[in-house]
Scaffold this motif. Structure first.
Motif, mmCIF file in Angstrom:
data_model
loop_
_atom_site.group_PDB
_atom_site.id
_atom_site.type_symbol
_atom_site.label_atom_id
_atom_site.label_comp_id
_atom_site.label_asym_id
_atom_site.label_seq_id
_atom_site.Cartn_x
_atom_site.Cartn_y
_atom_site.Cartn_z
ATOM 1 N N PHE A 1 0.785 -1.176 -0.095
ATOM 2 C CA PHE A 1 0.061 0.048 0.022
ATOM 3 C C PHE A 1 0.998 1.454 0.014
ATOM 4 O O PHE A 1 0.859 2.382 -1.070
ATOM 5 C CB PHE A 1 -1.092 -0.054 1.112
ATOM 6 N N ILE B 1 -9.060 -9.053 1.574
ATOM 7 C CA ILE B 1 -9.743 -8.061 2.617
ATOM 8 C C ILE B 1 -10.546 -8.504 3.555
ATOM 9 O O ILE B 1 -10.636 -8.096 4.695
ATOM 10 C CB ILE B 1 -11.031 -7.335 1.651
ATOM 11 N N LYS C 1 -11.580 -3.925 11.732
ATOM 12 C CA LYS C 1 -12.311 -3.062 10.576
ATOM 13 C C LYS C 1 -13.728 -2.880 11.063
ATOM 14 O O LYS C 1 -14.253 -1.922 10.453
ATOM 15 C CB LYS C 1 -11.930 -3.959 9.160
HETATM 16 C C1 CS2 Z 1 -9.569 -2.938 2.270
HETATM 17 C C2 CS2 Z 1 -8.772 -1.788 1.867
HETATM 18 O O1 CS2 Z 1 -8.406 -4.917 2.809
HETATM 19 C C3 CS2 Z 1 -9.263 -4.036 3.085
HETATM 20 O O2 CS2 Z 1 -9.713 -4.031 4.145
HETATM 21 O O3 CS2 Z 1 -10.979 -2.528 2.368
HETATM 22 O O4 CS2 Z 1 -7.328 -1.999 1.779
HETATM 23 C C4 CS2 Z 1 -9.023 -0.945 0.596
HETATM 24 O O5 CS2 Z 1 -8.644 -1.648 -0.574
HETATM 25 C C5 CS2 Z 1 -8.444 0.481 0.711
HETATM 26 O O6 CS2 Z 1 -8.501 0.937 1.890
HETATM 27 C C6 CS2 Z 1 -8.722 1.276 -0.473
HETATM 28 O O7 CS2 Z 1 -8.276 2.515 -0.149
#
Ligand code: CS2
Length: 490
Positions: free
Chosen positions: A39, A371, A378
């Protein structure tokens, strides 16, 4: 085997590959980045690289890996160079990034990381350490003082182990050397990332030296940010395909979409690049941007990850290509959108259209499994917060609840085809233990809602909400994710 990408092989790349226009040997180190994963390489490093290209040599980066040596082993043999490959259905564009000048592995030499943080040329520290890297309670944002690394760093900072520990050790060394602090920019998807990190850093500093804590509080800066770019994990096939295209092997390549957004609170305690010239938005109010992104993009992502993962849908674009998948995402957005206070300049309808197109980008191959990781960290900001906001107004929450129920179903570690998988989450032990004695869906819901690190008490006290979750989990357990999506009211 083709040669590796490096300063020596740069000259032989095909003409269409963009490469650093600046002298790699004349770059100063202005940034230390903690957590140099894909990232960072696709997002902040691309912006600092743009600053270098513009002729401002102050913004080279020392990247730090907090755990493994793999990124260092990929990048150092390549002189820190790597390819940023932007892909869309319209084609691809490769650009070689030269901003990362060195990579350190923290456990191999914590003192070298502190030395990097103490360089007089360093003005900015950026972080992408994932949600769990902050050691914050996901529901409240408070520092988890019982986590082993934090316990160690609260007692002794001679060889820091945690992110707040490294930052405090670096700031202490700067203060002792008569240097100003650096601006610390958390670039992770946690709500109020700047203020939360600030509180964690101040708590660790306070335990060692109240005067240091005061100096950090007064002189330091922790701007809040919103970062956005979809960066799927690189695969061996990606590396092989790029080698075929550009004639050299690049083990540090990253693939991403053309889209990039970075909104930073205009709160710096020292120099910074001309961010605005490179597309970065500086503003006094980041929270509304952050909330919109966390609840729309990331909230939908998590729903897609668990429902898709259970149904055996491997990729995000495949999920939104299913009529029931797309309808679910739209329904979730209908619900979350009403909980936002969009900043001036953000039109939610346009944002949603663009997001759907980004999700549909089939050249990214973004895996739902990627994800699904770390859901406990999250869920609160992506799904729990909008549910609570809508319940407070008596509004329906069916799609958001289905996403949470899918996360609950995921905790069993078996998909709809009966295939077992490992739940990759720092709280996987807690969720498994909570569910152990539960006999049916309703009991599993109650057991998981009792985990205070994820769900605030108000959630479990809302009887109608608990019942809705129970029905959704039961439907998922009995019929599977796809059938549940098909029978789901829009
Ligand atoms: C994704 C994020 O893996 C995850 O939890 O929701 O990495 C998402 O791709 C990024 O926040 C996009 O900016």
């Amino acid at each position: 085997m083709p040669d590796r990408l490096s300063a020596a092989t740069l000259g032989g790349l095909p003409a269409e590959v963009e490469r650093p226009s600046y002298d790699l040997g004349r770059v100063d180190i202005g940034v230390v980045h903690l957590g140099i994963g894909a990232f960072h390489r696709a997002h902040q490093a691309a912006v600092f690289d743009a600053a270098l290209r513009s002729g401002d040599p102050r913004w080279g980066i020392i990247g730090v890996s907090l755990r493994s040596a793999s990124v260092r082993d990929q990048m150092v043999p390549q002189d820190g160079l790597y390819t940023l490959l932007e892909r869309s259905d319209a084609g691809q564009q490769a650009r070689i990034i030269g901003a990362v000048r060195d990579v350190l592995v923290a456990p191999e030499g914590p003192d070298r990381v502190v030395a990097a943080l103490t360089l007089p040329t360093v003005h900015i520290v950026t972080l992408t350490v994932t949600e769990k890297g902050y050691h914050l309670d996901p529901a409240t944002g408070r520092l988890r003082e019982g986590d082993a690394e934090i316990v160690a760093d609260l007692a002794d900072l001679s060889a820091p182990r945690s992110v707040p520990g490294f930052l405090v050790a670096g700031l202490a060394a700067r203060r002792a050397a008569g240097l100003p602090p650096f601006t610390i920019i958390s670039c992770d998807n946690i709500p109020h990332n700047g203020p939360r990190l600030r509180a964690a850093v101040l708590a660790v500093a306070q335990a060692h030296d109240p005067a240091l804590a005061e100096w950090i509080a007064e002189e330091g800066a922790f701007p809040q940010t919103m970062v956005d770019r979809i960066v799927p994990a690189t695969t061996d096939d990606d590396i092989a395909a790029l080698a075929h295209d550009i004639g050299v092997e690049d083990r540090a390549m990253v693939k991403t979409e053309p889209f990039l957004q970075w909104v930073i609170e205009d709160r710096f305690c020292g120099p910074r690049p001309d961010f605005a010239a490179f597309g970065v938005q500086l503003t006094t109010e980041v929270a509304p941007w952050e909330e919109a992104k966390l609840r729309l993009l990331n909230g939908a992502h998590s729903g897609i990850a668990y429902l898709g993962g259970l149904a055996g849908v491997e990729r995000v674009d495949q999920f939104v290509a299913l009529p029931e998948g797309r309808a679910f995402v739209e329904a979730l957005w209908d619900e979350s959108a009403t909980t936002l206070s969009p900043p001036p300049g953000l039109d939610i309808a346009t944002y949603r259209d663009r997001l759907m197109a980004r999700f549909a980008n089939s050249t990214l191959a973004h895996r739902t499994r990627q994800i699904a990781m770390d859901g406990s960290q999250k869920l609160p900001q992506r799904l729990v917060a909008p549910i609570l906001a809508r319940r407070a107004k008596g509004e329906p929450v069916d799609a958001l609840v289905l996403a949470v129920a899918a996360w609950m179903r995921w905790q069993a570690g078996v998909d709809d085809a009966g295939e077992p998988f490992t739940v990759d989450d720092p709280l996987a032990g807690d969720t498994a233990a909570a569910m152990a004695g539960a006999r049916d869906a309703n009991e599993r819901v109650a057991a998981l809602l009792s985990i205070g690190a994820i769900f605030p008490a108000a959630f479990g006290q809302d009887a109608a909400l608990v019942a809705l979750l129970g029905r959704a989990l039961e439907a998922l357990e009995e019929g599977g994710a796809l059938a549940t999506l098909r029978s789901h009211p829009e």
